[in-house]
Design an enzyme around this catalytic site. Structure first.
Site, PDB file in Angstrom:
ATOM      1  N   ARG A  81      35.011 -94.305  28.609  1.00 12.22           N
ATOM      2  CA  ARG A  81      34.493 -93.261  27.719  1.00 12.22           C
ATOM      3  C   ARG A  81      33.915 -92.112  28.519  1.00 12.22           C
ATOM      4  O   ARG A  81      32.906 -91.509  28.145  1.00 12.22           O
ATOM      5  CB  ARG A  81      33.455 -93.811  26.750  1.00 12.22           C
ATOM      6  N   ASN A 101      31.168-103.316  30.279  1.00 12.01           N
ATOM      7  CA  ASN A 101      32.244-104.314  30.329  1.00 12.01           C
ATOM      8  C   ASN A 101      32.384-104.632  31.813  1.00 12.01           C
ATOM      9  O   ASN A 101      33.146-104.000  32.531  1.00 12.01           O
ATOM     10  CB  ASN A 101      33.532-103.751  29.742  1.00 12.01           C
ATOM     11  N   GLU A 146      32.276-107.872  21.805  1.00 13.21           N
ATOM     12  CA  GLU A 146      33.620-107.328  22.005  1.00 13.21           C
ATOM     13  C   GLU A 146      34.382-108.079  23.105  1.00 13.21           C
ATOM     14  O   GLU A 146      34.952-107.477  24.011  1.00 13.21           O
ATOM     15  CB  GLU A 146      33.543-105.833  22.332  1.00 13.21           C
ATOM     16  N   ARG A 158      21.745-106.185  25.933  1.00 10.08           N
ATOM     17  CA  ARG A 158      22.169-105.301  24.861  1.00 10.08           C
ATOM     18  C   ARG A 158      22.277-106.012  23.513  1.00 10.08           C
ATOM     19  O   ARG A 158      22.737-107.156  23.432  1.00 10.08           O
ATOM     20  CB  ARG A 158      23.508-104.658  25.202  1.00 10.08           C
ATOM     21  N   ARG A 215      28.854-104.930   9.221  1.00 10.67           N
ATOM     22  CA  ARG A 215      28.560-104.840  10.657  1.00 10.67           C
ATOM     23  C   ARG A 215      27.195-104.202  10.914  1.00 10.67           C
ATOM     24  O   ARG A 215      26.553-104.491  11.919  1.00 10.67           O
ATOM     25  CB  ARG A 215      29.668-104.043  11.359  1.00 10.67           C
ATOM     26  N   LYS A 244      21.307 -99.786  20.514  1.00  5.78           N
ATOM     27  CA  LYS A 244      21.878 -98.452  20.290  1.00  5.78           C
ATOM     28  C   LYS A 244      21.083 -97.755  19.186  1.00  5.78           C
ATOM     29  O   LYS A 244      20.505 -98.405  18.316  1.00  5.78           O
ATOM     30  CB  LYS A 244      23.349 -98.562  19.869  1.00  5.78           C
ATOM     31  N   ASP A 302      27.788 -97.492  15.934  1.00  3.86           N
ATOM     32  CA  ASP A 302      28.255 -97.214  17.297  1.00  3.86           C
ATOM     33  C   ASP A 302      28.270 -95.724  17.627  1.00  3.86           C
ATOM     34  O   ASP A 302      29.346 -95.134  17.655  1.00  3.86           O
ATOM     35  CB  ASP A 302      29.666 -97.807  17.479  1.00  3.86           C
ATOM     36  N   GLU A 316      31.539 -89.783  22.932  1.00  6.54           N
ATOM     37  CA  GLU A 316      32.761 -90.516  22.593  1.00  6.54           C
ATOM     38  C   GLU A 316      33.254 -90.162  21.190  1.00  6.54           C
ATOM     39  O   GLU A 316      34.461 -90.035  20.972  1.00  6.54           O
ATOM     40  CB  GLU A 316      32.481 -92.024  22.699  1.00  6.54           C
ATOM     41  N   TRP A 343      36.761-102.830  12.558  1.00  5.42           N
ATOM     42  CA  TRP A 343      37.270-101.836  13.512  1.00  5.42           C
ATOM     43  C   TRP A 343      38.046-100.734  12.784  1.00  5.42           C
ATOM     44  O   TRP A 343      38.474 -99.766  13.388  1.00  5.42           O
ATOM     45  CB  TRP A 343      38.203-102.499  14.556  1.00  5.42           C
TER      46      TRP A 343
END
Ligand code: BDP
Length: 707
Positions: A172, A214, A295, A328, A340, A364, A369, A397, A547
């Site tokens: 990103r 990640n 994820e 996180r 979600r 967050k 998101d 993003e 998603w």
């Protein structure tokens, strides 16, 4: 030897040519590399003289007057800055003094003693912060005549989160490749790293997580730790500590163990040894940031353990060295079919009180998101016994990446000022994360960095303002976004009111403009799939419903929006009753959040008196119109700002206008298949049919992991 007339002519042509080339180069020299740290001579002579008379000398007053690399950096910055801005080279002196304890480890006091500026701090880093503060005041033309300021950061750890991969790509990331050159480290640390550190320190950022959430376990191997240590040495001078993301399965992947179960003694011992090893390379290592069971990332739940078990295992390993774990909360379960927006809360709120003192749960800003607008995450206020860290995303993003102007200070400010009512009135998100609401000393704010190795660092020249704004708000979350926009513009483009006023106006309008042309009135997560650039309200049929876009907008012939009140997912019940009531009742729910919390018929009567459908359409149009206004504003600045930057932003605004229209047309055509209503007067007809937009693929959007 005498020259022939022809060679004389050639000589003079060369001289004049060189001069012209030099002059032209000087004119076109600004590629944005210097960021807001521009120390060009103040041309207004009386202003310059007034400031210069106040800075004939600088005195650093700190307990340990011994020289340090940090004090040397402060001197160097002041020398370059004051000489550049004012043409003075002040005498500088360090004296031993013990300023009051209230300055803490990083605060400073700035005063004047006649023609001497005194910067006091309890540690050398405070002196450096004071030096940058002084330069900012001069850059923005503030008087130093009666200066006496004390400044102490409200949040302890103010971090950039770099989502950088081992192969040099940035997840990103839209401003080029990674700033960390793993290939040539540790032997060569690029000079650019010092400039990165200067920029961070100038706004008080004091930590950098160098690696992608990640995570790649290889970053924890000795080979990579040695490289990281070299970066840490450069960053340390500027008060920046290094942190790494820790892959939960590292004991298996690089440790040769059969399990990563956090309750397994061998696994625990592995992390203890790993922490010891890390600190042998980097004695002031900050700690780990962990994305687990999120994820597809490995985590403690793979072993039927809780997030607390996982975080505490790492925290125990780091504790003897003073390290922390930022765990996180961006977790939404594969099994849970629930909204979600509720899942992070469901996972973490029950664990309140179970974390070690050196664990921060990093949340967050919103429950989905990093959307252009989200209400605050329900975890803020729901875990009083746990320090909660803030995670913002600076990299845009979902706000047009680095092609679109979206000044994020208003977004950050909106979040930080939101009252959760968690503990009575005044429990703002800012007070929760700075620790004052619940009495925590450990506090964290993080921003996913928008930096890369593009020459201008952030891709979009105006996106530098977002790095700046994040840092300023991390230091003091009560600063107003308008003041930050004004500061940044003056530092970057000079103090001419004819430049400052229009640019700050553009900055301050920009986030709302992006909301208007992409996801107005509380719509969210309707972007294109995968790369997330541009519209995709039709996105359906992905491996997970949450998603898709249709999951979030829920458009039918009857209406649109996600009902999160008691008649729907009841996500609002996770929040304080006052909060839930405010957003849950149509009479009070602000238009900005309407379709986030409510599903409403297309003819729902809005505050404006218009039907919902018309209001949606007019918001999209308004977004396009605002960009067009900026194009005119920006054109009028030609000749007043650097031509290279001017031209760059001109082309980016062209992209933004096109993208704004694309969003408007795609979304309205798609939603019209449900509303079956005409576009209201004032909304331009779309250029293409819906199929065109559905089939449209941007050529290449950077920043996808593995892409
Ligand atoms: C999403 C990004 C994804 C990140 C994820 C995260 O699309 O690349 O890995 O957030 O925060 O916004 O973990």
């Amino acid at each position: 030897m005498t020259r022939s007339p022809a060679s004389n002519l050639r000589h003079w042509m060369l001289v004049v040519g060189c001069w012209m080339f030099g002059a032209l180069a000087a004119l076109r020299a600004d590629d944005g590399y210097r960021l807001w740290l521009r120390y060009d001579r103040i041309s207004d002579e009386s202003a310059r003289t007034a400031l210069a008379t106040r800075v004939q000398a600088i005195r650093f007053a700190c307990p340990n007057a011994n020289d340090s690399a940090t004090l040397a950096a402060a001197r160097q910055e002041l020398t370059a800055g004051l000489h550049g801005l004012l043409g003075v080279v002040p005498r500088m002196q360090t004296v031993a003094a013990t300023p009051t304890a209230e300055l803490g480890d990083e605060g400073f006091r700035l005063q004047h003693d006649g023609a001497t500026i005194v910067i006091s701090a309890r540690r050398d880093i405070g002196i450096l912060y004071g030096a940058f503060d002084l330069l900012r005041r001069i850059q923005t033309r503030q008087s130093l005549d009666a200066i006496d300021v004390t400044s102490v950061p409200k949040i302890q750890r103010r971090l950039l989160n770099h989502w950088d991969n081992l192969n040099g790509t940035v997840a990103r990331g839209y401003a080029g490749g990674s700033l960390w050159n793993w290939f040539t480290l540790p032997d060569h640390v690029d000079a650019r790293i010092t400039d990165y550190a200067r920029a961070c320190a100038s706004v008080g950022i004091n930590g950098a997580v160098l690696t992608n959430v990640n995570a790649n376990a290889r970053f924890l191997t000795p080979q990579m730790l040695e490289k990281t240590a070299a970066l840490a040495t450069t960053l340390r001078t500027y008060g920046i500590r290094v942190y790494l993301t820790a892959r939960f399965s590292a004991p298996v992947e690089i440790g040769g163990l059969k399990t990563a179960d956090p309750l397994d003694p061998e696994v625990r011992a592995w992390w203890v040894k790993k922490a010891d090893e890390i600190y042998s390379y980097i004695p002031d290592f900050g700690g780990f940031l962990v994305k687990a069971n999120s994820e597809g990332q490995p985590g403690p739940q793979d072993y039927k353990r809780t997030h607390a078990d996982g975080a505490n295992m790492m925290a125990d390993a780091l504790a003897p060295h003073g390290g922390i774990v930022m765990w996180r909360a961006f977790v939404y379960s594969h099994e849970a079919p629930d909204d979600r927006a509720k899942q992070g809360h469901q996972e973490f709120a029950p664990l309140d009180g179970q974390f070690r003192p050196n664990v921060v749960v990093q949340v967050k800003n919103g429950p989905i998101d990093f959307m252009p607008r989200e209400p605050v995450h329900p975890l803020f206020g729901a875990m009083p016994q746990t320090p909660l860290g803030m995670e913002f995303q600076i990299s845009q993003e979902y706000l047009g990446c680095s092609t679109q102007l979206a000044f994020l200070a208003p977004l950050f400010e909106e979040v930080l000022e939101t009252d959760t009512h968690a503990n009575g009135i005044g429990t703002t998100v800012g007070r929760i994360i700075d620790g004052s609401a619940d009495g925590h000393t450990l506090s964290v704010i993080a921003g996913v960095a928008n930096t890369g190795n593009d020459r201008n660092w952030t891709g979009h020249p105006l996106a530098q303002s977002n790095w700046y704004a994040f840092g300023r708000l991390a230091w003091d979350h009560t600063l107003a976004s308008a003041a930050i926009a004004d500061e940044w513009t003056r530092m970057t483009f000079g103090n001419d009111a004819k430049v400052v006023a229009p640019i700050t106006r553009m900055l301050l309008e920009s986030r709302e403009t992006v909301v208007n042309y992409s996801m107005p009135l509380g719509l969210h997560h309707i972007m294109a799939e995968g790369h997330h650039y541009g519209p995709g309200p039709w996105v359906a049929d992905l491996p997970r419903a949450d998603w898709t876009s249709v999951y979030y907008h829920r458009a039918t012939e009857q209406g649109i929006g996600f009902d999160r009140t008691a008649t729907g997912s009841n996500a609002l019940a996770l929040q304080a009753p006052e909060f839930a009531k405010f957003y849950g009742e149509l009479a009070t729910c602000p238009d900005e959040f309407l379709l986030w919390f409510h599903h409403l018929p297309w003819d729902h009567k809005m505050r404006s008196g218009r039907a919902l459908w018309d209001e949606i359409a007019l918001h999209y149009q308004k977004g396009v119109d605002s960009v067009r206004t900026w194009q005119k504003t920006w054109a009028s600045l030609e000749g007043s700002i650097d031509p290279q930057i001017h031209a760059h932003v001109t082309s980016l605004l062209c992209i933004q206008e096109r993208e704004a229209r694309h969003w408007r047309d795609a979304c309205l055509l798609y939603f019209q298949t449900f509303s079956k209503r005409p576009l209201p007067a004032g909304v331009e007809p779309p250029e293409h049919d819906l199929n065109y937009y559905k089939n449209y693929q941007p050529a290449y959007v950077p920043g996808r992991d593995g892409a």
